[in-house]
Design an enzyme around this catalytic site. Structure first.
Site, PDB file in Angstrom:
ATOM      1  N   LYS A  70       0.957  -1.165  -0.385  1.00 36.94           N
ATOM      2  CA  LYS A  70       0.082  -0.104   0.128  1.00 36.94           C
ATOM      3  C   LYS A  70       0.936   1.205  -0.041  1.00 36.94           C
ATOM      4  O   LYS A  70       2.227   1.195   0.674  1.00 36.94           O
ATOM      5  CB  LYS A  70      -0.769  -0.039   1.320  1.00 36.94           C
TER       6      LYS A  70
ATOM      7  N   SER B  48     -10.238   7.236   6.569  1.00 31.93           N
ATOM      8  CA  SER B  48      -9.158   7.777   6.499  1.00 31.93           C
ATOM      9  C   SER B  48      -8.888   8.398   4.926  1.00 31.93           C
ATOM     10  O   SER B  48      -8.583   9.675   4.947  1.00 31.93           O
ATOM     11  CB  SER B  48      -7.925   6.867   6.748  1.00 31.93           C
TER      12      SER B  48
ATOM     13  N   ARG C 295     -18.589  -0.288   9.493  1.00 33.03           N
ATOM     14  CA  ARG C 295     -19.242   0.956   9.123  1.00 33.03           C
ATOM     15  C   ARG C 295     -20.507   0.634   8.391  1.00 33.03           C
ATOM     16  O   ARG C 295     -21.604   1.204   8.701  1.00 33.03           O
ATOM     17  CB  ARG C 295     -18.435   1.886   8.400  1.00 33.03           C
TER      18      ARG C 295
HETATM   19  P1  ADP Z   1      -7.490  -1.320   6.997  1.00 30.51           P
HETATM   20  O1  ADP Z   1      -6.506  -0.616   5.887  1.00 30.51           O
HETATM   21  O2  ADP Z   1      -7.050  -2.520   7.480  1.00 30.51           O
HETATM   22  O3  ADP Z   1      -8.951  -1.455   6.482  1.00 30.51           O
HETATM   23  P2  ADP Z   1      -8.347   1.306   8.455  1.00 30.51           P
HETATM   24  O4  ADP Z   1      -7.152   2.089   9.218  1.00 30.51           O
HETATM   25  O5  ADP Z   1      -8.852   1.864   7.012  1.00 30.51           O
HETATM   26  O6  ADP Z   1      -7.504  -0.239   8.166  1.00 30.51           O
HETATM   27  O7  ADP Z   1      -9.335   0.710   9.423  1.00 30.51           O
HETATM   28  C1  ADP Z   1      -8.813  -0.122  10.629  1.00 30.51           C
HETATM   29  C2  ADP Z   1     -10.204  -0.770  11.133  1.00 30.51           C
HETATM   30  O8  ADP Z   1     -10.916   0.386  11.677  1.00 30.51           O
HETATM   31  C3  ADP Z   1     -11.058  -1.390  10.048  1.00 30.51           C
HETATM   32  O9  ADP Z   1     -11.622  -2.721  10.890  1.00 30.51           O
HETATM   33  C4  ADP Z   1     -12.215  -0.442   9.788  1.00 30.51           C
HETATM   34  O10 ADP Z   1     -13.555  -1.082   9.217  1.00 30.51           O
HETATM   35  C5  ADP Z   1     -12.299   0.262  11.072  1.00 30.51           C
HETATM   36  N1  ADP Z   1     -12.920   1.495  10.707  1.00 30.51           N
HETATM   37  C6  ADP Z   1     -12.277   2.457  10.148  1.00 30.51           C
HETATM   38  N2  ADP Z   1     -13.003   3.772  10.298  1.00 30.51           N
HETATM   39  C7  ADP Z   1     -14.017   3.558  10.986  1.00 30.51           C
HETATM   40  C8  ADP Z   1     -15.046   4.088  11.602  1.00 30.51           C
HETATM   41  N3  ADP Z   1     -15.300   5.480  10.979  1.00 30.51           N
HETATM   42  N4  ADP Z   1     -15.826   3.546  12.503  1.00 30.51           N
HETATM   43  C9  ADP Z   1     -15.774   2.273  13.110  1.00 30.51           C
HETATM   44  N5  ADP Z   1     -14.771   1.599  12.551  1.00 30.51           N
HETATM   45  C10 ADP Z   1     -14.018   2.242  11.701  1.00 30.51           C
END
Ligand code: ADP
Length: 159
Positions: free
Chosen positions: A41, A128, A90
């Site tokens: 990534k 993010s 989500r």
């Molecule tokens: P990845 O690249 O492993 O998906 P992320 O940093 O995007 O990592 O997310 C890490 C975890 O947090 C994942 O399980 C994702 O679904 C969760 N997550 C991300 N944003 C939110 C949110 N707004 N509310 C709840 N969980 C979230």
């Protein structure tokens, strides 16, 4: 009470992540937030920067530790003496990927359990990538990320 690992990219940590972290910290004895190095990534922030931001925003949670890991999550979980992985959900759109990941984890180590925590409604839209998109055009991300992360984003995008 067990140890839980909350893995992710956290590029950067948002209020949605923080909500999951603080809720998990009330359930588990110890929560290890693990930043994946995932060389394939291309993150905006380096692993070290992502770890630093996470440390800053979790400093008032004494049973939360921030770490990073390389390679397979199950190996990391085992190495840390844990057997629970926490993930956030989500929307339906998260389900497919999470389902696939969870079944793969189970296949690689049947002792590792993945538990899902539903997002709080105010963060259900938050990711993010959305934060980065808004910040890159100079938009306000105040309600989406902790103040320290907002500062880092402004520096990164020079806005
Ligand atoms: P990845 O690249 O492993 O998906 P992320 O940093 O995007 O990592 O997310 C890490 C975890 O947090 C994942 O399980 C994702 O679904 C969760 N997550 C991300 N944003 C939110 C949110 N707004 N509310 C709840 N969980 C979230």
């Amino acid at each position: 009470m067990p140890i839980a690992v909350y893995p992710g990219s956290f590029d950067p940590v948002t209020n949605g992540h923080l909500d999951i972290i603080s809720r998990a910290a009330r359930i588990f004895e110890r929560v290890i937030v693990a930043v994946g190095r995932q060389a394939n990534k291309k993150p905006l922030f380096s692993t070290e920067e992502r770890v630093e931001m996470l440390k800053a925003v979790t400093e008032d949670l004494p049973n939360v530790e921030v770490d990073s890991f390389d390679g397979l999550l199950v190996q990391y979980v085992r190495r840390r003496g844990a057997h629970i992985v926490v993930r956030g959900l989500r929307a339906i759109s998260d389900f497919d990927y999470e389902f696939q990941m969870t079944l793969t984890t189970k296949k690689l180590d049947e002792n590792v359990e993945t538990l899902f925590m539903m997002t709080s409604s105010e963060y259900s839209f938050l990711s993010s990538s959305i934060v980065k998109e808004v910040a890159s055009y100079g938009g306000c991300v105040r309600d989406m990320v902790p103040p320290v992360v907002e500062k880092w984003l402004r520096q990164k995008y020079r806005v």
